[in-house]
Design a protein around this motif. Sequence first.
Motif, PDB file in Angstrom:
ATOM      1  N   VAL A  88      30.481  54.537  85.424  1.00  0.00           N
ATOM      2  CA  VAL A  88      29.428  55.453  86.371  1.00  0.00           C
ATOM      3  C   VAL A  88      29.254  54.065  87.326  1.00  0.00           C
ATOM      4  O   VAL A  88      29.098  53.368  88.220  1.00  0.00           O
ATOM      5  N   GLN A  89      29.867  52.457  86.930  1.00  0.00           N
ATOM      6  CA  GLN A  89      29.025  51.151  87.397  1.00  0.00           C
ATOM      7  C   GLN A  89      30.073  50.889  88.197  1.00  0.00           C
ATOM      8  O   GLN A  89      29.737  50.015  89.534  1.00  0.00           O
ATOM      9  N   TRP A  90      31.367  51.895  88.430  1.00  0.00           N
ATOM     10  CA  TRP A  90      32.261  51.337  88.904  1.00  0.00           C
ATOM     11  C   TRP A  90      32.736  52.146  90.188  1.00  0.00           C
ATOM     12  O   TRP A  90      34.289  52.110  90.336  1.00  0.00           O
ATOM     13  N   ARG A  91      31.405  52.651  90.066  1.00  0.00           N
ATOM     14  CA  ARG A  91      32.529  54.174  90.832  1.00  0.00           C
ATOM     15  C   ARG A  91      32.215  54.561  92.011  1.00  0.00           C
ATOM     16  O   ARG A  91      33.595  54.509  92.881  1.00  0.00           O
ATOM     17  N   VAL A  92      31.753  53.171  92.682  1.00  0.00           N
ATOM     18  CA  VAL A  92      32.254  53.247  94.245  1.00  0.00           C
ATOM     19  C   VAL A  92      33.989  51.666  93.933  1.00  0.00           C
ATOM     20  O   VAL A  92      34.448  52.355  94.607  1.00  0.00           O
ATOM     21  N   THR A  93      34.304  51.808  93.058  1.00  0.00           N
ATOM     22  CA  THR A  93      35.725  50.938  93.215  1.00  0.00           C
ATOM     23  C   THR A  93      36.366  52.100  93.155  1.00  0.00           C
ATOM     24  O   THR A  93      37.568  52.019  93.724  1.00  0.00           O
ATOM     25  N   TRP A  94      35.729  53.303  92.055  1.00  0.00           N
ATOM     26  CA  TRP A  94      37.130  54.697  91.961  1.00  0.00           C
ATOM     27  C   TRP A  94      37.205  55.379  93.120  1.00  0.00           C
ATOM     28  O   TRP A  94      38.278  55.833  93.148  1.00  0.00           O
ATOM     29  N   ARG A  95      36.046  55.409  93.873  1.00  0.00           N
ATOM     30  CA  ARG A  95      36.050  56.363  94.974  1.00  0.00           C
ATOM     31  C   ARG A  95      37.693  55.424  96.249  1.00  0.00           C
ATOM     32  O   ARG A  95      37.894  56.128  96.646  1.00  0.00           O
ATOM     33  N   LEU A  96      37.036  54.008  96.282  1.00  0.00           N
ATOM     34  CA  LEU A  96      38.019  53.199  96.909  1.00  0.00           C
ATOM     35  C   LEU A  96      39.740  53.524  96.388  1.00  0.00           C
ATOM     36  O   LEU A  96      40.323  53.151  97.217  1.00  0.00           O
ATOM     37  N   LEU A  97      39.961  53.103  95.480  1.00  0.00           N
ATOM     38  CA  LEU A  97      41.251  53.026  94.813  1.00  0.00           C
ATOM     39  C   LEU A  97      41.862  54.804  94.952  1.00  0.00           C
ATOM     40  O   LEU A  97      43.017  54.624  95.248  1.00  0.00           O
ATOM     41  N   PHE A  98      40.547  55.500  94.576  1.00  0.00           N
ATOM     42  CA  PHE A  98      42.026  56.920  94.142  1.00  0.00           C
ATOM     43  C   PHE A  98      41.533  57.322  95.138  1.00  0.00           C
ATOM     44  O   PHE A  98      42.315  58.589  95.158  1.00  0.00           O
ATOM     45  N   VAL A  99      40.540  57.545  96.286  1.00  0.00           N
ATOM     46  CA  VAL A  99      40.241  58.700  97.689  1.00  0.00           C
ATOM     47  C   VAL A  99      40.693  57.838  98.831  1.00  0.00           C
ATOM     48  O   VAL A  99      41.742  58.363  99.330  1.00  0.00           O
ATOM     49  N   PHE A 161      30.912  43.042  94.684  1.00  0.00           N
ATOM     50  CA  PHE A 161      31.506  43.464  93.710  1.00  0.00           C
ATOM     51  C   PHE A 161      32.607  44.500  94.015  1.00  0.00           C
ATOM     52  O   PHE A 161      33.993  44.676  93.576  1.00  0.00           O
ATOM     53  N   ALA A 162      31.901  45.443  94.758  1.00  0.00           N
ATOM     54  CA  ALA A 162      32.961  46.544  95.156  1.00  0.00           C
ATOM     55  C   ALA A 162      34.317  45.785  95.709  1.00  0.00           C
ATOM     56  O   ALA A 162      35.890  46.617  95.625  1.00  0.00           O
ATOM     57  N   LEU A 163      34.405  45.517  96.816  1.00  0.00           N
ATOM     58  CA  LEU A 163      35.737  44.479  97.526  1.00  0.00           C
ATOM     59  C   LEU A 163      36.771  44.114  96.072  1.00  0.00           C
ATOM     60  O   LEU A 163      37.846  43.217  96.187  1.00  0.00           O
ATOM     61  N   LEU A 335      34.257  57.087 104.653  1.00  0.00           N
ATOM     62  CA  LEU A 335      34.174  59.122 104.124  1.00  0.00           C
ATOM     63  C   LEU A 335      34.076  59.257 102.489  1.00  0.00           C
ATOM     64  O   LEU A 335      33.627  60.002 102.236  1.00  0.00           O
ATOM     65  N   SER A 336      34.224  58.258 101.565  1.00  0.00           N
ATOM     66  CA  SER A 336      35.256  57.948 100.373  1.00  0.00           C
ATOM     67  C   SER A 336      33.825  57.506 100.050  1.00  0.00           C
ATOM     68  O   SER A 336      33.975  57.828  98.742  1.00  0.00           O
ATOM     69  N   LEU A 337      33.059  56.811 100.328  1.00  0.00           N
ATOM     70  CA  LEU A 337      32.080  56.265  99.913  1.00  0.00           C
ATOM     71  C   LEU A 337      31.033  57.082  99.883  1.00  0.00           C
ATOM     72  O   LEU A 337      29.840  56.551  99.789  1.00  0.00           O
ATOM     73  N   ALA A 338      30.867  58.480 100.385  1.00  0.00           N
ATOM     74  CA  ALA A 338      29.195  59.231 100.915  1.00  0.00           C
ATOM     75  C   ALA A 338      28.774  58.888  99.305  1.00  0.00           C
ATOM     76  O   ALA A 338      29.428  59.879  98.495  1.00  0.00           O
ATOM     77  N   ARG A 339      27.772  59.424  99.070  1.00  0.00           N
ATOM     78  CA  ARG A 339      26.835  60.033  98.298  1.00  0.00           C
ATOM     79  C   ARG A 339      26.940  58.485  96.866  1.00  0.00           C
ATOM     80  O   ARG A 339      27.243  59.145  95.817  1.00  0.00           O
ATOM     81  N   THR A 340      27.014  57.760  97.519  1.00  0.00           N
ATOM     82  CA  THR A 340      27.732  56.599  96.715  1.00  0.00           C
ATOM     83  C   THR A 340      25.662  55.998  96.491  1.00  0.00           C
ATOM     84  O   THR A 340      24.972  56.010  97.529  1.00  0.00           O
TER      85      THR A 340
END
Length: 408
Positions: A88-99, A161-163, A335-340
């Motif tokens: 949950v707390q790394w949700r933005v990171t997972w979007r950047l990595l896997f999407v 944090f995300a970057l 686009l990958s960070l939509a709804r974050t």
Amino acid sequence: MTINGDGLYLVAGLALLLGAVLPRLLSRYAVSAPIAFLGAGLLLGLAVGDRELSPIAEPEVTKHLAELTVIVALMGVGLAIDRPISLVQWRVTWRLLFVAMPAGVAALTGVGWLLGLAPATALLIAAVLAPTDPVLASDVQVGGPTTGEDAELDEDDEVRFALTSEAGLNDGLAAPLVYLAVFIATKSFSPVEWLAWDVVGKSIIGVAVGFGAGWLLGRMTFSAPARSFRLADSREPVLALAMTLGVYGLTEVLHGYGFIAVFVAALTLRAAERRHDFHEELHDFIGELEHILTWGVLLLLGVAITGGLLRPLTPAGAAIGVLLVLVVRPVVAWLSLARTELDRSERWATAAFGVRGVSSIYYLAAVGAHFRSDLPWLWATLGFTVVLSVVLHGIAATPVMRFLEQRS
């Protein structure tokens, strides 16, 4: 004009002195230290004259210098992150990595194919340029570990944090895509073997070695039963370098992804005792080493550019660099960070600052021998893209981050 070996010591000394002074001089201006060092490298190239310092002529030197710089930087960013790994707390990171990253590679590969590149070459340049850099992105990353008994350990700056977390992991996660391009070029592609070993197997080894080594060293550092084994009491920050080299070497011997292992080990060590001020000493030591290595890489890149690295650049290569920095990365990440949890400004900043740099240099030096006929063009395209990223992101980083901080 050429300079002898003794003169090179003088140049190196002046470069290190410049590196110590530049960050403070430029802190108030929209000019980053990497820009200045790249410029210094261009001038140094004029001084060394006919010395052959091209990455094409010296691929092994280039590979190992870039490799060392990246793993040191990965240890640094891992130690800097306060936030524990969480779905949950790394949700933005997972979007950047896997999407965002695979979508960006696919989009840039398509652009290369439309511009007339062979499929393997188009995939290689896209994969090599995929990882965001943990080395050159310090202006947009978290500042360092928060220590002390009363410290608030969770970063409240989602963009930084995300970057930071993205740069820590996507260097290793780009490797399967780079190897996929090599397999296609050498006609040795087996989908099952690539997916099972290069995507899954090597990643698991990297995570397992990183976690195991980080846990063991964390116990030794902070809670060993015998005080003589408690490394935090000795206050020896060289532990960070020993851990970096040892973890990376062990993982590579086991044929795993060393970049992933180093970052995971740093996160695990950080989690062993989050408030201990020894983390700050480790981070400061590794940061100084990272700065020295970064100066060296940028100086040599500038020398190579002066020596003609960009001569084979074609309109197609320039278009790939411009589209990646200005269109592909910003759009697919947005686009990958939509709804974050990121608001509109934070989302755009996170999408825009996908800095390209030393990790890309490492990958091309490591696999470039399989693309000999295209190698000059590949290096020219990579060099152009890195310079474009260093200049544009370096100029924009300070005012953009300052705007976000003042707005919050």
